[in-house]
Each structure stands twice: as structure tokens, then as C-alpha cells.
Design a protein around this motif. Structure first.
Motif, PDB file in Angstrom:
ATOM      1  N   LYS A  83     -11.357   6.707   1.641  1.00  0.00           N
ATOM      2  CA  LYS A  83     -10.895   7.609   2.712  1.00  0.00           C
ATOM      3  C   LYS A  83      -9.389   7.556   2.944  1.00  0.00           C
ATOM      4  CE  LYS A  83     -15.069   8.892   3.513  1.00  0.00           C
ATOM      5  NZ  LYS A  83     -15.500  10.187   3.023  1.00  0.00           N
ATOM      6  N   LEU A  84      -8.775   6.390   2.837  1.00  0.00           N
ATOM      7  CA  LEU A  84      -7.329   6.250   3.061  1.00  0.00           C
ATOM      8  C   LEU A  84      -6.606   6.511   1.749  1.00  0.00           C
ATOM      9  CD1 LEU A  84      -4.999   5.457   4.996  1.00  0.00           C
ATOM     10  CD2 LEU A  84      -5.295   3.113   4.178  1.00  0.00           C
ATOM     11  N   LYS A  85      -5.774   7.539   1.730  1.00  0.00           N
ATOM     12  CA  LYS A  85      -5.088   7.928   0.503  1.00  0.00           C
ATOM     13  C   LYS A  85      -3.606   7.607   0.510  1.00  0.00           C
ATOM     14  CE  LYS A  85      -8.855   9.432  -1.225  1.00  0.00           C
ATOM     15  NZ  LYS A  85      -9.510   8.664  -2.256  1.00  0.00           N
ATOM     16  N   LEU A  86      -3.040   7.422   1.697  1.00  0.00           N
ATOM     17  CA  LEU A  86      -1.610   7.146   1.813  1.00  0.00           C
ATOM     18  C   LEU A  86      -1.386   6.508   3.171  1.00  0.00           C
ATOM     19  CD1 LEU A  86       1.072   7.842   0.219  1.00  0.00           C
ATOM     20  CD2 LEU A  86       1.240   9.816   1.707  1.00  0.00           C
ATOM     21  N   ALA A  87      -0.501   5.525   3.226  1.00  0.00           N
ATOM     22  CA  ALA A  87      -0.208   4.885   4.510  1.00  0.00           C
ATOM     23  C   ALA A  87       1.159   4.241   4.439  1.00  0.00           C
ATOM     24  CB  ALA A  87      -1.262   3.829   4.836  1.00  0.00           C
ATOM     25  N   HIS A 143      -1.741   8.196  -6.874  1.00  0.00           N
ATOM     26  CA  HIS A 143      -0.633   7.239  -6.773  1.00  0.00           C
ATOM     27  C   HIS A 143      -1.133   5.819  -6.498  1.00  0.00           C
ATOM     28  CE1 HIS A 143      -1.042   6.925  -2.430  1.00  0.00           C
ATOM     29  NE2 HIS A 143      -0.171   5.956  -2.482  1.00  0.00           N
ATOM     30  N   LEU A 144      -2.329   5.674  -5.938  1.00  0.00           N
ATOM     31  CA  LEU A 144      -2.814   4.365  -5.522  1.00  0.00           C
ATOM     32  C   LEU A 144      -2.900   3.372  -6.682  1.00  0.00           C
ATOM     33  CD1 LEU A 144      -5.559   5.414  -2.946  1.00  0.00           C
ATOM     34  CD2 LEU A 144      -3.392   4.254  -2.458  1.00  0.00           C
ATOM     35  N   LYS A 145      -3.398   3.824  -7.830  1.00  0.00           N
ATOM     36  CA  LYS A 145      -3.529   2.881  -8.945  1.00  0.00           C
ATOM     37  C   LYS A 145      -2.159   2.416  -9.431  1.00  0.00           C
ATOM     38  CE  LYS A 145      -3.879   5.578 -13.187  1.00  0.00           C
ATOM     39  NZ  LYS A 145      -4.712   5.971 -14.302  1.00  0.00           N
ATOM     40  N   TYR A 146      -1.163   3.272  -9.368  1.00  0.00           N
ATOM     41  CA  TYR A 146       0.179   2.880  -9.786  1.00  0.00           C
ATOM     42  C   TYR A 146       0.833   1.981  -8.744  1.00  0.00           C
ATOM     43  CZ  TYR A 146      -0.573   6.343 -13.346  1.00  0.00           C
ATOM     44  OH  TYR A 146      -1.107   7.040 -14.402  1.00  0.00           O
ATOM     45  N   HIS A 147       0.578   2.251  -7.474  1.00  0.00           N
ATOM     46  CA  HIS A 147       1.144   1.419  -6.427  1.00  0.00           C
ATOM     47  C   HIS A 147       0.657  -0.024  -6.574  1.00  0.00           C
ATOM     48  CE1 HIS A 147       2.996   0.341  -2.656  1.00  0.00           C
ATOM     49  NE2 HIS A 147       1.876  -0.306  -2.362  1.00  0.00           N
ATOM     50  N   LYS A 148      -0.606  -0.195  -6.916  1.00  0.00           N
ATOM     51  CA  LYS A 148      -1.151  -1.538  -7.094  1.00  0.00           C
ATOM     52  C   LYS A 148      -0.471  -2.261  -8.251  1.00  0.00           C
ATOM     53  CE  LYS A 148      -5.388  -0.448  -4.933  1.00  0.00           C
ATOM     54  NZ  LYS A 148      -6.715  -0.461  -4.682  1.00  0.00           N
ATOM     55  N   MET A 149       0.013  -1.513  -9.219  1.00  0.00           N
ATOM     56  CA  MET A 149       0.673  -2.118 -10.371  1.00  0.00           C
ATOM     57  C   MET A 149       2.098  -2.567 -10.040  1.00  0.00           C
ATOM     58  SD  MET A 149      -0.328   0.423 -13.440  1.00  0.00           S
ATOM     59  CE  MET A 149      -1.987   0.949 -13.742  1.00  0.00           C
ATOM     60  N   ILE A 150       2.692  -2.002  -9.014  1.00  0.00           N
ATOM     61  CA  ILE A 150       4.083  -2.345  -8.703  1.00  0.00           C
ATOM     62  C   ILE A 150       4.236  -3.179  -7.440  1.00  0.00           C
ATOM     63  CG2 ILE A 150       4.969  -0.320  -9.918  1.00  0.00           C
ATOM     64  CD1 ILE A 150       5.452   0.967  -7.141  1.00  0.00           C
ATOM     65  N   SER A 151       3.124  -3.420  -6.740  1.00  0.00           N
ATOM     66  CA  SER A 151       3.160  -4.194  -5.500  1.00  0.00           C
ATOM     67  C   SER A 151       2.737  -5.629  -5.754  1.00  0.00           C
ATOM     68  CB  SER A 151       2.209  -3.543  -4.491  1.00  0.00           C
ATOM     69  OG  SER A 151       2.142  -4.315  -3.313  1.00  0.00           O
ATOM     70  N   LYS A 152       3.590  -6.578  -5.339  1.00  0.00           N
ATOM     71  CA  LYS A 152       3.253  -7.991  -5.513  1.00  0.00           C
ATOM     72  C   LYS A 152       2.269  -8.469  -4.449  1.00  0.00           C
ATOM     73  CE  LYS A 152       7.507  -9.378  -7.773  1.00  0.00           C
ATOM     74  NZ  LYS A 152       8.699 -10.207  -7.705  1.00  0.00           N
ATOM     75  N   GLU A 153       2.240  -7.803  -3.288  1.00  0.00           N
ATOM     76  CA  GLU A 153       1.344  -8.202  -2.187  1.00  0.00           C
ATOM     77  C   GLU A 153       0.348  -7.125  -1.900  1.00  0.00           C
ATOM     78  OE1 GLU A 153       3.401  -9.596   1.260  1.00  0.00           O
ATOM     79  OE2 GLU A 153       4.836 -10.683   0.042  1.00  0.00           O
TER      80      GLU A 153
END
Length: 153
Positions: A83-87, A143-153
Motif C-alpha cells: 500500500k505504501l509506495k512513497l514516503a 522505485h522501491l526495489k532500487y531504493h533498497k539497493m542504495i539505502s544502508k538502513e
């Protein structure tokens, strides 16, 4: 004359090459999987988190910390539920008291309210919400799958 003819020929072929690279490549399977309309768009619910009426009253650091842990836990649950796509928070303070946004993939404001009722920062008045239908790219969730790849936390 040969130089001019060669130049015109080269120009014509280069225009054809660039025209092909600008051509749209429609992927019906992808569009359908994202529930995209003819424009590649869809409606989401935009939630604007604003400073709530009890924000200043809750001064105990441990209590605030626990409420915000619950806030992030609720965000994680909404994301896992699809449900949450951007925050994210606003980068600076502003005169509108806006603190952050959620982009929810739900059809109605009532569905959004149901998801938000589990957020302790909202329940306890640290935040209050404005909910608005928003029309944007159906590809935003990608974008979520890419964000997980660039976020350390």
C-alpha cells in the motif's frame, strides 16, 4: 555537389536513427501489472503529515521515541502490504507545518484512513493528516526495489 548530397544523405539517416530511439515502446504486460491507464498513470492517495495539536505536549523523549518507532513500524507494514509506495519527510521546516508525505496505493480516502489509524504518532496527535487523491505515474512503485539497493538502513 557530391559533398552536399553526401551531407543531406547523412543528415537524413541520422534523423531516422534518432527518431527510432525516441519512439515509445509500450509494454502492455508491465502497464497491466501496474494498473496503468492509457497515459501510464493511476490515482493514489497523497497523505500530507502536518504538525498535530499535541506535538509540543509530548515532551518525554522516551515516549516520543516509542511513538516514532511505531510510526516507522506502521510504514513498514503498509509497504509490506503493498500500500505504501512513497514516503519521506520535508527537508526543511515550512510555514504550512507540513512534516512529510505518504503516497498510498488505495482507491479511497477511507481506505487511507484505515491504514493510518495504526500509526501512533497520528493517534497521539503528533501528526495530523490531509488526504488528497493524486494522479501520477503508475511506475512510481518501481522505485522501491532500487531504493533498497542504495539505502544502508
Amino acid at each position: 555537389m557530391k559533398t552536399l548530397l553526401s551531407f543531406i544523405t547523412l543528415l537524413t539517416f541520422s534523423n531516422l536513427i534518432f527518431a527510432q530511439s525516441d519512439a515509445k515502446i509500450f509494454n502492455k504486460k508491465l502497464a497491466d501489472s501496474l494498473n496503468a491507464d492509457q497515459r501510464g498513470m493511476k490515482t493514489y492517495m497523497l497523505v500530507i503529515l502536518k504538525t498535530g495539536p499535541k506535538d509540543k505536549e509530548i515532551t518525554d523523549k522516551e515516549k516520543r521515541s516509542e511513538l516514532f518507532k511505531g510510526h516507522f513500524s506502521n510504514m513498514e507494514a503498509m509497504e509490506k502490504a503493498g500500500k505504501l509506495k512513497l514516503a519521506g519527510p520535508f527537508a526543511t521546516k515550512n510555514s504550512l507545518q507540513y512534516r512529510g508525505i505518504f503516497l498510498l496505493d488505495v482507491k479511497t480516502e477511507d481506505e487511507a484512513k484505515t491504514l493510518l489509524q495504526n500509526d501512533p504518532t497520528i493517534k497521539n496527535g503528533i501528526f495530523e493528516c490531509e488526504i488528497l487523491p493524486w494522479y501520477g505515474s503508475a511506475a512510481i512503485p518501481m522505485h522501491l526495489k532500487y531504493h533498497k539497493m542504495i539505502s544502508k538502513e
